[in-house]
Design a protein around this motif. Structure first.
Motif, mmCIF file in Angstrom:
data_model
loop_
_atom_site.group_PDB
_atom_site.id
_atom_site.type_symbol
_atom_site.label_atom_id
_atom_site.label_comp_id
_atom_site.label_asym_id
_atom_site.label_seq_id
_atom_site.Cartn_x
_atom_site.Cartn_y
_atom_site.Cartn_z
ATOM 1 N N VAL A 117 48.325 45.301 87.107
ATOM 2 C CA VAL A 117 49.479 45.113 88.361
ATOM 3 C C VAL A 117 50.180 43.895 88.341
ATOM 4 C CG1 VAL A 117 49.720 45.406 90.806
ATOM 5 C CG2 VAL A 117 48.260 46.906 89.488
ATOM 6 N N ASN A 118 49.537 42.838 88.194
ATOM 7 C CA ASN A 118 50.153 41.500 88.472
ATOM 8 C C ASN A 118 51.287 41.339 87.294
ATOM 9 O OD1 ASN A 118 48.556 40.527 90.877
ATOM 10 N ND2 ASN A 118 46.805 39.998 89.293
ATOM 11 N N LEU A 119 50.885 41.575 86.152
ATOM 12 C CA LEU A 119 51.950 41.487 85.171
ATOM 13 C C LEU A 119 53.080 42.434 85.581
ATOM 14 C CD1 LEU A 119 49.447 41.410 82.016
ATOM 15 C CD2 LEU A 119 51.128 39.646 82.891
ATOM 16 N N LEU A 120 53.045 43.678 85.870
ATOM 17 C CA LEU A 120 53.832 44.512 86.233
ATOM 18 C C LEU A 120 54.664 43.542 87.475
ATOM 19 C CD1 LEU A 120 53.118 48.210 86.633
ATOM 20 C CD2 LEU A 120 54.801 47.372 85.161
ATOM 21 N N ASP A 121 54.157 43.237 88.411
ATOM 22 C CA ASP A 121 54.945 42.555 89.366
ATOM 23 C C ASP A 121 55.942 41.557 88.819
ATOM 24 O OD1 ASP A 121 53.689 44.063 91.601
ATOM 25 O OD2 ASP A 121 52.597 42.677 92.097
ATOM 26 N N LEU A 122 55.436 40.676 87.832
ATOM 27 C CA LEU A 122 55.987 39.631 87.026
ATOM 28 C C LEU A 122 57.082 40.118 86.362
ATOM 29 C CD1 LEU A 122 55.951 36.610 86.465
ATOM 30 C CD2 LEU A 122 54.420 37.190 84.474
ATOM 31 N N ALA A 123 56.977 41.370 85.722
ATOM 32 C CA ALA A 123 58.141 41.911 84.725
ATOM 33 C C ALA A 123 58.893 42.408 85.795
ATOM 34 C CB ALA A 123 57.430 43.310 84.145
ATOM 35 N N TYR A 124 58.848 42.843 86.888
ATOM 36 C CA TYR A 124 59.808 43.172 88.027
ATOM 37 C C TYR A 124 60.791 42.056 88.350
ATOM 38 C CZ TYR A 124 59.322 48.208 88.366
ATOM 39 O OH TYR A 124 59.345 49.740 88.100
ATOM 40 N N LEU A 125 59.952 41.084 88.968
ATOM 41 C CA LEU A 125 60.489 39.854 89.538
ATOM 42 C C LEU A 125 61.188 38.954 88.295
ATOM 43 C CD1 LEU A 125 57.488 38.940 91.770
ATOM 44 C CD2 LEU A 125 59.722 39.446 92.552
ATOM 45 N N GLU A 126 60.783 38.961 87.195
ATOM 46 C CA GLU A 126 61.550 38.248 86.002
ATOM 47 C C GLU A 126 62.087 39.164 85.193
ATOM 48 O OE1 GLU A 126 61.974 35.142 85.732
ATOM 49 O OE2 GLU A 126 60.412 34.428 87.415
ATOM 50 N N HIS A 127 62.810 40.183 85.729
ATOM 51 C CA HIS A 127 63.152 41.385 84.835
ATOM 52 C C HIS A 127 64.408 40.691 84.194
ATOM 53 C CE1 HIS A 127 66.374 44.682 84.077
ATOM 54 N NE2 HIS A 127 65.320 45.177 83.825
ATOM 55 N N GLU A 128 65.313 40.294 84.713
ATOM 56 C CA GLU A 128 66.482 39.910 83.964
ATOM 57 C C GLU A 128 66.162 38.698 82.636
ATOM 58 O OE1 GLU A 128 70.968 37.530 84.604
ATOM 59 O OE2 GLU A 128 69.543 38.042 86.464
ATOM 60 N N ARG A 129 65.123 37.849 83.220
ATOM 61 C CA ARG A 129 64.677 36.603 81.880
ATOM 62 C C ARG A 129 64.186 37.790 81.143
ATOM 63 N NH1 ARG A 129 60.287 32.483 83.611
ATOM 64 N NH2 ARG A 129 60.153 31.157 81.363
ATOM 65 N N LEU A 130 63.233 38.662 81.414
ATOM 66 C CA LEU A 130 62.529 39.181 80.236
ATOM 67 C C LEU A 130 63.213 40.248 79.304
ATOM 68 C CD1 LEU A 130 59.657 40.083 79.366
ATOM 69 C CD2 LEU A 130 59.663 41.868 80.980
ATOM 70 N N TYR A 131 64.163 40.881 79.842
ATOM 71 C CA TYR A 131 65.015 41.634 79.164
ATOM 72 C C TYR A 131 66.115 40.808 78.258
ATOM 73 C CZ TYR A 131 62.416 45.736 80.386
ATOM 74 O OH TYR A 131 61.450 46.720 80.571
ATOM 75 N N SER A 132 66.452 39.657 78.962
ATOM 76 C CA SER A 132 67.597 38.928 78.209
ATOM 77 C C SER A 132 66.887 38.254 76.872
ATOM 78 C CB SER A 132 67.858 37.922 79.298
ATOM 79 O OG SER A 132 68.707 38.402 80.184
ATOM 80 N N CYS A 133 65.734 38.020 77.162
ATOM 81 C CA CYS A 133 65.110 37.345 76.013
ATOM 82 C C CYS A 133 64.818 38.427 74.959
ATOM 83 C CB CYS A 133 63.692 36.683 76.170
ATOM 84 S SG CYS A 133 63.830 35.277 77.208
ATOM 85 N N LEU A 134 64.605 39.500 75.177
ATOM 86 C CA LEU A 134 63.991 40.843 74.455
ATOM 87 C C LEU A 134 65.401 41.026 73.704
ATOM 88 C CD1 LEU A 134 61.875 42.676 73.656
ATOM 89 C CD2 LEU A 134 62.868 44.345 75.208
ATOM 90 N N VAL A 135 66.598 41.200 74.281
ATOM 91 C CA VAL A 135 67.873 41.400 73.642
ATOM 92 C C VAL A 135 68.362 40.377 72.657
ATOM 93 C CG1 VAL A 135 70.236 41.848 74.044
ATOM 94 C CG2 VAL A 135 68.665 42.964 75.572
ATOM 95 N N PHE A 136 67.934 39.398 73.131
ATOM 96 C CA PHE A 136 68.202 37.865 72.140
ATOM 97 C C PHE A 136 67.353 38.162 70.877
ATOM 98 C CE2 PHE A 136 67.203 33.831 70.690
ATOM 99 C CZ PHE A 136 68.352 33.252 70.188
ATOM 100 N N LEU A 137 66.168 38.208 70.838
ATOM 101 C CA LEU A 137 65.530 38.698 69.739
ATOM 102 C C LEU A 137 65.907 39.808 68.958
ATOM 103 C CD1 LEU A 137 61.934 38.202 71.225
ATOM 104 C CD2 LEU A 137 63.086 36.517 69.688
ATOM 105 N N MET A 138 66.248 40.862 69.462
ATOM 106 C CA MET A 138 66.790 41.963 68.883
ATOM 107 C C MET A 138 68.155 41.646 68.045
ATOM 108 S SD MET A 138 66.169 45.040 71.842
ATOM 109 C CE MET A 138 67.533 46.145 70.850
#
Length: 306
Positions: A205-226
């Protein structure tokens, strides 16, 4: 991080839910496939998370916490508000195009959306709370408290709150998702037999909260790696949006990342990620990638600034 024990949506005792796991996963897969098709075809105006920047996300988390609502309510609120605002923008844009085909009055559209946003947000939360638990659905007085916190200069009547809730529900075509990433996490915890591991649910749950609050950062990094991995190919924007909306992908990464937090042996995590890959239909490398990104962000959040 949350110190109190969080209530679970479902009992993770696999003795009686194991026969249902396959059907649950199949339903989520089918829903993901429908959503991906919409993004690829561009048949619906919706850009995931476009209406929930960090300040809005934080407001949702603060209000749900203050009102004693569970994590599932806040995730569902995010989804409903995001969907509603996209729908409203499209509706106003089309109406403006019809009345003024030569020039779209963007300032007017933005003004209308902004003036109603706080009330609509609380209406989304009201609907989400009822969907999560009818016994804990927000009362009118609680909605008013939330509105006062968001906007202490305006007055909202009981009738305006009722009308707003119906307006939002109608705009969503009276459809509310039956599951969120937290449901998917619980399904995967049951499917992988991790559900009874001490502290893993709270960690997820804590990690899900973090994934939501840092959504833009998380998926931007993921797209960069892709893009680094497929530099010679153009990545379809529809595919990226489908990725952001893939709740099984996020849930699998969260479960794997939780084992990093709880220091599970590497040999066990390798076995686990293969199980997760089989369950969610995502390649092992992709799940590792997302989990590692989330783990890095989690470590950075817990590291005090110098």
């Amino acid at each position: 991080m949350c110190a109190t024990k969080l209530p679970r949506i479902m009992d993770l005792d696999t003795a009686y839910i194991e026969p249902l796991i396959k059907e649950w996963l199949q339903h989520v897969h089918e829903d993901n496939a429908r959503q991906e098709q919409i993004f690829v075809e561009g048949s619906e105006f919706f850009i995931p998370f476009i209406a929930v920047p960090v300040p809005v996300m934080k407001a949702i988390f603060v209000i749900t916490d203050h009102l004693g609502l569970g994590p599932n309510t806040r995730y569902l609120t995010v989804h409903l508000f995001d969907r509603f605002m996209s729908n409203q923008f499209c509706e106003l844009y089309v109406a403006e195009m019809v009345s003024n085909p030569g020039e779209v009055a963007w300032p007017q559209i933005c003004k209308i959306i902004s003036s109603e946003a706080k009330l609509r947000l609380m209406s989304c939360m009201q609907l989400a709370s009822k969907m999560d638990s009818h016994t804990k659905g927000l009362s009118i007085s609680q909605v008013v408290r939330g509105l006062r916190w968001l906007d202490d200069k305006s007055e909202y009547t009981t009738n305006s709150i009722y009308c707003s809730e119906f307006r939002v529900y109608k705009a969503l075509d009276f459809k509310i998702p039956l599951f969120t990433p937290l449901h998917c996490v619980e399904i995967l915890l049951a499917a992988t037999k991790l559900g009874q591991m001490p502290k893993i649910y709270d960690a997820c749950v804590n990690l899900l909260d973090l994934a939501y609050l840092e959504h833009e950062r998380l998926y931007s990094c993921l797209v960069f790696l892709m893009k680094q991995r497929f530099s010679e190919f153009q990545i379809d924007p529809g595919y990226i949006m489908a990725l952001e909306s893939n709740v099984l992908y996020l849930a699998a990464a969260v479960v794997l990342c939780a084992t990093f937090i709880l220091a599970v042996e590497h040999s066990e995590t390798e076995r686990l990620v293969q199980m997760l890959s089989n369950q969610v239909g995502i390649r092992v490398t992709n799940i590792w990638e997302m989990a590692n990104l989330l783990f890095t962000i989690a470590l950075q959040e817990d590291t005090p600034e110098q």
